[in-house]
Design a protein around this motif. Structure first.
Motif, PDB file in Angstrom:
ATOM      1  N   MET A   1       0.845  -1.205   0.000  1.00  0.00           N
ATOM      2  CA  MET A   1       0.000   0.000   0.000  1.00  0.00           C
ATOM      3  C   MET A   1       0.879   1.254   0.000  1.00  0.00           C
ATOM      4  O   MET A   1       0.734   2.139  -0.836  1.00  0.00           O
ATOM      5  N   LEU A   2       1.795   1.274   0.966  1.00  0.00           N
ATOM      6  CA  LEU A   2       2.705   2.418   1.051  1.00  0.00           C
ATOM      7  C   LEU A   2       3.545   2.520  -0.222  1.00  0.00           C
ATOM      8  O   LEU A   2       3.687   3.600  -0.809  1.00  0.00           O
ATOM      9  N   LEU A   3       4.006   1.346  -0.679  1.00  0.00           N
ATOM     10  CA  LEU A   3       4.840   1.339  -1.881  1.00  0.00           C
ATOM     11  C   LEU A   3       4.056   1.830  -3.077  1.00  0.00           C
ATOM     12  O   LEU A   3       4.563   2.565  -3.924  1.00  0.00           O
ATOM     13  N   LEU A   4       2.780   1.452  -3.128  1.00  0.00           N
ATOM     14  CA  LEU A   4       1.929   1.870  -4.233  1.00  0.00           C
ATOM     15  C   LEU A   4       1.804   3.386  -4.248  1.00  0.00           C
ATOM     16  O   LEU A   4       1.912   4.035  -5.293  1.00  0.00           O
ATOM     17  N   ALA A   5       1.614   3.942  -3.043  1.00  0.00           N
ATOM     18  CA  ALA A   5       1.509   5.398  -2.943  1.00  0.00           C
ATOM     19  C   ALA A   5       2.799   6.052  -3.433  1.00  0.00           C
ATOM     20  O   ALA A   5       2.767   7.020  -4.202  1.00  0.00           O
ATOM     21  N   PHE A   6       3.932   5.489  -3.011  1.00  0.00           N
ATOM     22  CA  PHE A   6       5.210   6.043  -3.467  1.00  0.00           C
ATOM     23  C   PHE A   6       5.327   5.956  -4.979  1.00  0.00           C
ATOM     24  O   PHE A   6       5.824   6.866  -5.634  1.00  0.00           O
ATOM     25  N   GLY A   7       4.835   4.850  -5.531  1.00  0.00           N
ATOM     26  CA  GLY A   7       4.871   4.702  -6.973  1.00  0.00           C
ATOM     27  C   GLY A   7       4.089   5.804  -7.655  1.00  0.00           C
ATOM     28  O   GLY A   7       4.566   6.419  -8.621  1.00  0.00           O
ATOM     29  N   ILE A   8       2.906   6.070  -7.143  1.00  0.00           N
ATOM     30  CA  ILE A   8       2.083   7.122  -7.756  1.00  0.00           C
ATOM     31  C   ILE A   8       2.773   8.470  -7.631  1.00  0.00           C
ATOM     32  O   ILE A   8       2.842   9.254  -8.588  1.00  0.00           O
ATOM     33  N   ILE A   9       3.349   8.737  -6.440  1.00  0.00           N
ATOM     34  CA  ILE A   9       4.065   9.996  -6.256  1.00  0.00           C
ATOM     35  C   ILE A   9       5.201  10.109  -7.261  1.00  0.00           C
ATOM     36  O   ILE A   9       5.400  11.151  -7.897  1.00  0.00           O
ATOM     37  N   SER A  10       5.942   9.001  -7.440  1.00  0.00           N
ATOM     38  CA  SER A  10       7.078   9.027  -8.361  1.00  0.00           C
ATOM     39  C   SER A  10       6.625   9.385  -9.759  1.00  0.00           C
ATOM     40  O   SER A  10       7.211  10.242 -10.424  1.00  0.00           O
ATOM     41  N   VAL A  11       5.571   8.698 -10.222  1.00  0.00           N
ATOM     42  CA  VAL A  11       5.107   8.943 -11.588  1.00  0.00           C
ATOM     43  C   VAL A  11       4.672  10.400 -11.729  1.00  0.00           C
ATOM     44  O   VAL A  11       5.009  11.080 -12.716  1.00  0.00           O
ATOM     45  N   ALA A  12       3.960  10.902 -10.719  1.00  0.00           N
ATOM     46  CA  ALA A  12       3.509  12.286 -10.789  1.00  0.00           C
ATOM     47  C   ALA A  12       4.703  13.234 -10.866  1.00  0.00           C
ATOM     48  O   ALA A  12       4.722  14.179 -11.671  1.00  0.00           O
ATOM     49  N   LEU A  13       5.721  12.939 -10.064  1.00  0.00           N
ATOM     50  CA  LEU A  13       6.906  13.801 -10.037  1.00  0.00           C
ATOM     51  C   LEU A  13       7.594  13.814 -11.403  1.00  0.00           C
ATOM     52  O   LEU A  13       7.975  14.872 -11.923  1.00  0.00           O
ATOM     53  N   VAL A  14       7.716  12.622 -11.992  1.00  0.00           N
ATOM     54  CA  VAL A  14       8.385  12.539 -13.292  1.00  0.00           C
ATOM     55  C   VAL A  14       7.584  13.300 -14.338  1.00  0.00           C
ATOM     56  O   VAL A  14       8.137  14.046 -15.153  1.00  0.00           O
ATOM     57  N   LEU A  15       6.265  13.130 -14.303  1.00  0.00           N
ATOM     58  CA  LEU A  15       5.436  13.825 -15.290  1.00  0.00           C
ATOM     59  C   LEU A  15       5.570  15.332 -15.137  1.00  0.00           C
ATOM     60  O   LEU A  15       5.666  16.067 -16.117  1.00  0.00           O
ATOM     61  N   TRP A  16       5.617  15.776 -13.878  1.00  0.00           N
ATOM     62  CA  TRP A  16       5.741  17.215 -13.639  1.00  0.00           C
ATOM     63  C   TRP A  16       7.073  17.729 -14.176  1.00  0.00           C
ATOM     64  O   TRP A  16       7.134  18.769 -14.849  1.00  0.00           O
ATOM     65  N   LEU A  17       8.142  16.973 -13.911  1.00  0.00           N
ATOM     66  CA  LEU A  17       9.468  17.385 -14.384  1.00  0.00           C
ATOM     67  C   LEU A  17       9.501  17.437 -15.898  1.00  0.00           C
ATOM     68  O   LEU A  17      10.013  18.387 -16.506  1.00  0.00           O
ATOM     69  N   LEU A  18       8.892  16.431 -16.520  1.00  0.00           N
ATOM     70  CA  LEU A  18       8.881  16.366 -17.975  1.00  0.00           C
ATOM     71  C   LEU A  18       8.105  17.542 -18.543  1.00  0.00           C
ATOM     72  O   LEU A  18       8.488  18.127 -19.562  1.00  0.00           O
ATOM     73  N   HIS A  19       7.036  17.888 -17.842  1.00  0.00           N
ATOM     74  CA  HIS A  19       6.229  19.024 -18.284  1.00  0.00           C
ATOM     75  C   HIS A  19       7.069  20.302 -18.266  1.00  0.00           C
ATOM     76  O   HIS A  19       7.059  21.092 -19.201  1.00  0.00           O
ATOM     77  N   ARG A  20       7.837  20.457 -17.186  1.00  0.00           N
ATOM     78  CA  ARG A  20       8.713  21.637 -17.095  1.00  0.00           C
ATOM     79  C   ARG A  20       9.729  21.634 -18.238  1.00  0.00           C
ATOM     80  O   ARG A  20      10.006  22.670 -18.838  1.00  0.00           O
ATOM     81  N   MET A  21      10.297  20.445 -18.494  1.00  0.00           N
ATOM     82  CA  MET A  21      11.298  20.369 -19.556  1.00  0.00           C
ATOM     83  C   MET A  21      10.664  20.710 -20.901  1.00  0.00           C
ATOM     84  O   MET A  21      11.230  21.438 -21.707  1.00  0.00           O
ATOM     85  N   ASN A  22       9.484  20.179 -21.142  1.00  0.00           N
ATOM     86  CA  ASN A  22       8.816  20.457 -22.409  1.00  0.00           C
ATOM     87  C   ASN A  22       8.551  21.939 -22.561  1.00  0.00           C
ATOM     88  O   ASN A  22       8.691  22.504 -23.640  1.00  0.00           O
ATOM     89  N   ASN A  23       8.162  22.580 -21.470  1.00  0.00           N
ATOM     90  CA  ASN A  23       7.928  24.016 -21.540  1.00  0.00           C
ATOM     91  C   ASN A  23       9.206  24.767 -21.841  1.00  0.00           C
ATOM     92  O   ASN A  23       9.189  25.800 -22.499  1.00  0.00           O
ATOM     93  N   THR A  24      10.331  24.231 -21.336  1.00  0.00           N
ATOM     94  CA  THR A  24      11.580  24.965 -21.495  1.00  0.00           C
ATOM     95  C   THR A  24      12.161  24.808 -22.887  1.00  0.00           C
ATOM     96  O   THR A  24      12.459  25.786 -23.556  1.00  0.00           O
ATOM     97  N   ASP A  25      12.303  23.542 -23.339  1.00  0.00           N
ATOM     98  CA  ASP A  25      12.998  23.386 -24.605  1.00  0.00           C
ATOM     99  C   ASP A  25      12.054  23.307 -25.790  1.00  0.00           C
ATOM    100  O   ASP A  25      12.497  23.342 -26.932  1.00  0.00           O
ATOM    101  N   ALA A  26      10.767  23.208 -25.519  1.00  0.00           N
ATOM    102  CA  ALA A  26       9.769  23.207 -26.580  1.00  0.00           C
ATOM    103  C   ALA A  26      10.052  22.146 -27.638  1.00  0.00           C
ATOM    104  O   ALA A  26       9.861  22.354 -28.819  1.00  0.00           O
ATOM    105  N   GLU A  27      10.568  21.011 -27.208  1.00  0.00           N
ATOM    106  CA  GLU A  27      10.743  19.903 -28.150  1.00  0.00           C
ATOM    107  C   GLU A  27       9.980  18.724 -27.592  1.00  0.00           C
ATOM    108  O   GLU A  27      10.454  17.997 -26.743  1.00  0.00           O
ATOM    109  N   ILE A  28       8.769  18.590 -28.030  1.00  0.00           N
ATOM    110  CA  ILE A  28       7.933  17.531 -27.485  1.00  0.00           C
ATOM    111  C   ILE A  28       7.981  16.344 -28.418  1.00  0.00           C
ATOM    112  O   ILE A  28       7.815  16.473 -29.626  1.00  0.00           O
ATOM    113  N   GLN A  29       8.286  15.180 -27.827  1.00  0.00           N
ATOM    114  CA  GLN A  29       8.316  13.986 -28.655  1.00  0.00           C
ATOM    115  C   GLN A  29       7.099  13.141 -28.401  1.00  0.00           C
ATOM    116  O   GLN A  29       6.674  12.974 -27.264  1.00  0.00           O
TER     117      GLN A  29
END
Lengths: 136, 107, 93, 325
Positions: free
Chosen positions: A1-29
């Protein structure tokens, strides 16, 4: 359960970071993981096996057969999105190596003329997935 | 049965790997050597990882192996390409060009 | 088990050859090629070793190796972009 | 089998080390140091020291190669010819080496169960940690619980190192600079880097949260996550990277990590237990231990990530400034 929550947090964090990167370099693949991509992967695997055998013959054979050539191929046919995939496929198949890629041409170094010719026939360029229907 | 298939994969993969390693010594110039290295990077990685996947119980371990495979198949051609590109831009000539420069028929 | 050991030894010798290439190189690019090949083979070697000793959690390290190897390659290439030009000539013999 | 592998690896290590001594081209030396780190990590793997190998591979071969290359870009890549006489230093080194080798004769045998190191506290850790801490990876339970105070010190050292580098080099400013500084011409590289960076970050987070079960933990995770952003900075250019993760956020994060770590200790103090004794953090002591370990690992991860990235930013900022001038 706890691990699952961490997994969701991780995915959210990665998506957020990727979103920032996409905004910065404007190269969306975008990579469409559809049937044609899978079919292409299978075909590519076959090509890799075949061309590996060629290079193996060259390695163990005599040096006379080795005739490295360099050539340019137009990439107009390949849609823009798939050009990197195309270039990497060229490099991945032993015997051909993509040296440079720009808007019109790819420069290819090949171990012998034969492998360069088979690329020129355009099998790989036709098979690379992507919106082949002219939008590019 | 699976064990045998996996063994075949591993051995053929190891053979291709050795081939590539011999190739980087036998081939005459940098660009041809990249080809030899790419044999070890592509086919032998695929074969060895698949050989190992067949030995797992198809659980998390197999997923991790698949992750390694995808990662390597993405990065190693990229690395070869980028290296060849900077060698080319750095002014390294290919074998054919070196020969035509010298205008001498060596070996 | 025997097959795994044999593959392990084969990869180990490939690593040794790549190392030799990296140590005795004609151009600096050959050296980088050798180092890169050494790195990718190391990742494979660790994966194999994990199976040989029955501890597949080694795979995490194999992933790190593959990743770090790529990072190192990019760093080396980036370094070239900076120092290109003035020092290339002396490298090509 | 393991012995043969060990011998071969040691042989390669020795060859690499000798070559490093004699090569004057520092660029080559840096690359060989990368190989050296890979090899020593392999030896650690072979000795079953998985967590150590993890750190060695990530820090030794990854981050330090990048940082050393950054330094070379600032200083130049040829070693100066030494003007010293070499006989006396060689003699000193040989005598010291001989003395050290002589010293090892008194050491207990490798892997001997009667070693003093295996008699002191190790049996207690091994026997009691499954009941007391209850997590599968014993390295983590020693590092994060039994020896939590030491690890706090290590985290503080990393933090202090970042401060030291920053006070010498200074951080680059966050700006959307128009300077083209990445590997702009490498189209393939940019696309592939963009594809694998999320994978790397995800893997780093997996290492972070899975450290109680498998190899890894906060330290390794922080380094790997920093590696992902360093890759981004190398490919897309430093200005882009400072835009994604601004330096001032990093400064705050580096301090925040240490704060989380020490704060966990203070919380346990307030709950009338010893500093960093997590048993009181929950009703059940084992659950409390688990919570404490997760919290401090998070602190370590954040600090290491921020410190590593700060140091890289400082170096890369210097290099870029030099390049512009």
């Amino acid at each position: 359960m706890l691990l699952l929550a961490f997994g969701i947090i991780s995915v959210a964090l990665v998506l957020w970071l990727l979103h920032r990167m996409n905004n910065t370099d404007a190269e969306i693949q975008k990579l469409a993981l559809n049937l044609s991509f899978i079919r292409y992967t299978m075909w590519l695997l076959g090509q890799v096996v075949l061309s590996s055998l060629t290079v193996t013959r060259l390695v163990w054979g005599s040096r006379k057969e080795l005739k490295p050539t360099i050539g340019k191929l137009p990439v107009n046919k390949v849609p823009k999105k798939s050009r990197v995939l195309y270039a990497n496929s060229i490099t991945l198949t032993p015997g051909t190596l993509c040296i440079d890629i720009d808007n019109e041409n790819v420069t290819i170094h090949a171990l012998n003329e034969e492998s360069l010719h088979s690329l020129k026939r355009g099998d790989m360029a036709d098979k690379v997935p992507g919106e082949n229907k002219g939008v590019s | 049965m699976i064990e045998i298939i996996s063994s075949v994969f591993l051995i053929v993969g190891a053979f291709f790997s050795l081939t590539g390693a011999v190739g980087i010594f036998k081939f005459p110039d940098f660009f041809t050597r990249v080809h030899a290295a790419s044999v070890t990077d592509s086919i032998s990685t695929i074969l060895i990882i698949f050989g190992l996947i067949l030995r797992t119980d198809f659980d998390l371990v197999a997923v991790k192996l698949l992750f390694i495979l995808i990662f390597m198949l993405l990065t190693s051609p990229t690395a070869s390409h980028a290296l060849a590109k900077s060698a080319r831009h750095g002014g390294l000539l290919t074998l054919a060009e070196t020969r035509s420069d010298k205008k001498v028929g060596d070996d | 088990m025997l097959v795994l050991s044999a593959t392990c030894i084969a990869i180990l010798s490939v690593m040794a050859l790549a190392l030799a290439r990296a140590l005795k190189a004609d151009t600096v690019y050959d050296r980088i090629l050798g180092v890169n090949m050494f790195g990718t083979k190391t990742a494979l070697f660790i994966a194999l070793m994990g199976f040989l000793s029955g501890r597949p959690d080694f795979l995490d390290i194999a992933i790190v190796y593959a990743l770090i190897n790529f990072l190192g390659m990019i760093a080396v290439l980036r370094f070239f972009e900076y120092t290109a030009g003035d020092e290339n000539q002396e490298q090509e013999k | 089998m393991a012995e043969i592998i060990d011998l071969v690896l040691l042989g390669m290590l020795a060859i690499t080390a000798f070559n490093i001594i004699f090569i004057k081209d520092l660029f080559t030396v840096v690359m060989l140091f990368g190989i050296y780190s890979f090899l020593s990590a392999l030896i650690f793997v072979n000795l079953d020291a998985v967590d150590v190998a993890f750190t060695e591979a990530a820090v030794g071969a990854g981050i330090s190669t990048v940082l050393m290359l950054g330094t070379l870009a600032l200083t130049g890549r040829k070693e100066k010819a030494s003007s010293h006489k070499t006989i006396l230093p060689l003699l000193v080194v040989c005598v010291t080496g001989a003395a050290l080798i002589y010293g090892t004769l008194d050491m207990p045998l490798f892997g001997d169960p009667d070693n003093p190191a295996h008699q002191h506290v190790a049996p207690r850790y091994i026997e009691d940690s499954p009941q007391e801490i209850g997590i599968p990876n014993m390295v983590t339970s020693v590092l994060a619980s039994y020896r939590a105070f030491d690890t706090l010190g290590e985290t503080a050292v990393v933090f202090a190192a970042a401060i030291g580098v920053l006070s010498l080099l200074g951080l680059p400013k966050r700006d959307r600079a128009t300077i083209q500084s990445g590997l702009k011409s490498h189209l393939v590289l940019r696309v592939v880097a963009k594809m694998i960076i999320p994978l790397i970050v995800l893997f780093a987070l997996y290492v972070q949260f899975h450290g109680d079960y498998g190899p890894g933990g906060g330290f390794q995770a922080g380094v790997i996550a920093a590696a992902a952003l360093i890759l981004y900075a190398l490919v897309f250019g430093l200005p882009m990277a400072t835009h994604v993760v601004p330096p001032r956020v990093l400064k705050a994060l580096a301090a925040l990590g240490v704060l989380i770590y020490a704060g966990t200790g203070v919380v346990s103090l307030f709950l009338s237990a010893n500093f960093l004794d997590y048993s009181v953090l929950a009703e059940d002591p084992v659950a409390g231990q688990h919570i404490g370990i997760i919290a401090i690992e998070l602190g370590v991860g954040i600090t290491v990530f921020a410190a590593m990235l700060c140091i890289f930013y400082a170096f890369a900022g210097q290099t870029e400034r030099k390049n512009i001038q």
